[in-house]
Write a protein that holds these residues in place. Structure first.
Motif, PDB file in Angstrom:
ATOM      1  N   ALA A  34       0.741  -0.829   0.179  1.00  0.00           N
ATOM      2  CA  ALA A  34      -0.293  -0.012   0.097  1.00  0.00           C
ATOM      3  C   ALA A  34       1.183   1.237  -0.013  1.00  0.00           C
ATOM      4  O   ALA A  34       0.213   2.269  -0.391  1.00  0.00           O
ATOM      5  CB  ALA A  34      -0.981   0.081   1.306  1.00  0.00           C
ATOM      6  N   PHE A  35       2.336   0.784   0.274  1.00  0.00           N
ATOM      7  CA  PHE A  35       3.145   2.594   0.242  1.00  0.00           C
ATOM      8  C   PHE A  35       3.281   2.583  -1.083  1.00  0.00           C
ATOM      9  O   PHE A  35       2.877   3.944  -1.043  1.00  0.00           O
ATOM     10  CB  PHE A  35       4.013   1.847   0.987  1.00  0.00           C
ATOM     11  N   TRP A  36       3.547   1.822  -1.814  1.00  0.00           N
ATOM     12  CA  TRP A  36       3.687   2.251  -3.402  1.00  0.00           C
ATOM     13  C   TRP A  36       2.807   2.557  -3.770  1.00  0.00           C
ATOM     14  O   TRP A  36       2.537   3.529  -4.751  1.00  0.00           O
ATOM     15  CB  TRP A  36       4.702   1.311  -3.801  1.00  0.00           C
ATOM     16  N   THR A  37       1.063   1.975  -3.630  1.00  0.00           N
ATOM     17  CA  THR A  37       0.027   2.364  -4.167  1.00  0.00           C
ATOM     18  C   THR A  37       0.453   3.963  -4.016  1.00  0.00           C
ATOM     19  O   THR A  37      -0.565   4.935  -4.452  1.00  0.00           O
ATOM     20  CB  THR A  37      -0.802   1.694  -3.145  1.00  0.00           C
ATOM     21  N   ARG A  49      -0.189   7.500  -6.202  1.00  0.00           N
ATOM     22  CA  ARG A  49      -1.131   8.416  -5.936  1.00  0.00           C
ATOM     23  C   ARG A  49      -1.226  10.043  -5.776  1.00  0.00           C
ATOM     24  O   ARG A  49      -1.831  10.736  -5.986  1.00  0.00           O
ATOM     25  CB  ARG A  49      -2.268   8.172  -4.906  1.00  0.00           C
ATOM     26  N   CYS A  50       0.196  10.317  -5.182  1.00  0.00           N
ATOM     27  CA  CYS A  50       0.771  11.449  -5.534  1.00  0.00           C
ATOM     28  C   CYS A  50       0.996  12.037  -6.551  1.00  0.00           C
ATOM     29  O   CYS A  50       1.381  12.743  -6.475  1.00  0.00           O
ATOM     30  CB  CYS A  50       2.364  11.164  -4.293  1.00  0.00           C
ATOM     31  N   MET A  51       1.683  10.194  -7.539  1.00  0.00           N
ATOM     32  CA  MET A  51       2.244  11.190  -8.425  1.00  0.00           C
ATOM     33  C   MET A  51       1.198  11.415  -9.439  1.00  0.00           C
ATOM     34  O   MET A  51       1.663  12.214 -10.291  1.00  0.00           O
ATOM     35  CB  MET A  51       3.112  10.293  -8.739  1.00  0.00           C
ATOM     36  N   ASP A  52       0.301  10.599  -9.321  1.00  0.00           N
ATOM     37  CA  ASP A  52      -0.705  10.835  -9.976  1.00  0.00           C
ATOM     38  C   ASP A  52      -1.164  12.556 -10.388  1.00  0.00           C
ATOM     39  O   ASP A  52      -1.911  12.954 -10.951  1.00  0.00           O
ATOM     40  CB  ASP A  52      -1.866   9.862  -9.894  1.00  0.00           C
ATOM     41  N   GLY A  53      -1.507  13.179  -9.086  1.00  0.00           N
ATOM     42  CA  GLY A  53      -1.948  14.743  -8.980  1.00  0.00           C
ATOM     43  C   GLY A  53      -3.808  14.341  -8.476  1.00  0.00           C
ATOM     44  O   GLY A  53      -3.741  15.527  -9.097  1.00  0.00           O
ATOM     45  N   THR A  54      -4.081  13.116  -8.559  1.00  0.00           N
ATOM     46  CA  THR A  54      -5.165  13.091  -9.061  1.00  0.00           C
ATOM     47  C   THR A  54      -6.456  13.919  -7.403  1.00  0.00           C
ATOM     48  O   THR A  54      -5.816  13.500  -6.984  1.00  0.00           O
ATOM     49  CB  THR A  54      -6.265  11.966  -9.534  1.00  0.00           C
TER      50      THR A  54
END
Length: 160
Positions: free
Chosen positions: A83-86, A90-95
């Motif tokens: 879940a850490f990499w998830t 999510r931080c990279m996606d910027g959604t």
């Protein structure tokens, strides 16, 4: 070597909690734990504000203005939680909503049965930089994360 035993070779344990602001649902799985050898950025800077008060002739009164916190930099670490990499993704996606997390950094004692030497809490953090180690087959003692930068909205020290 058992997975949890791998985390005991580090000096600082990091526990991630959901912020309640949304966007962090992917972290609801797993233990959300990691361990690191070095933590930088445990700092709070308070901006002084001078206030000249009428009738007070000894000088300006000094008040505390806004506080700022540098990013937390966690170095040479490991997370066994997928879940850490998830969360990183999510931080990279910027959604929207951004995957804000809150967390606890525990300074571990050499004796694992002793109480924590210190506990710091950060609020509403997001990852801004992740640097993994260079892969080298000749060095089997490499760690998974070289650096993790987390910007956050507040830092406090818990009293034991």
């Amino acid at each position: 070597m058992p997975a949890q035993a791998m985390l005991t070779h580090f000096n600082f344990a990091v526990q991630i909690e959901l912020s309640g602001l949304g966007g962090d649902e992917g972290l609801a799985l797993g233990g959300r734990k990691g361990a690191f050898s070095e933590v930088q950025g445990l700092e709070i800077t308070m901006e002084p504000v001078s206030f000249r008060e009428g009738g007070y002739n000894r000088g300006a009164r000094q008040l505390v203005g806004k506080t700022t916190n540098p990013p937390l930099v966690l170095k040479r670490g490991l997370s066994l939680d997928p879940a850490f990499w998830t969360w990183i993704q999510r931080c990279m996606d910027g959604t929207f909503p951004l995957p804000y997390i809150s967390g606890t950094i525990r300074v571990l004692q050499a004796n694992s049965t002793a109480a924590d030497a210190g506990v710091w809490r950060f609020e509403n953090g997001i990852a801004t930089k992740v640097k993994c180690v260079d892969l080298n087959a000749g060095n089997a003692r490499e760690v998974a994360l070289e650096e993790l930068h987390i910007v956050h909205e507040g830092l406090s020290r818990e009293q034991s």
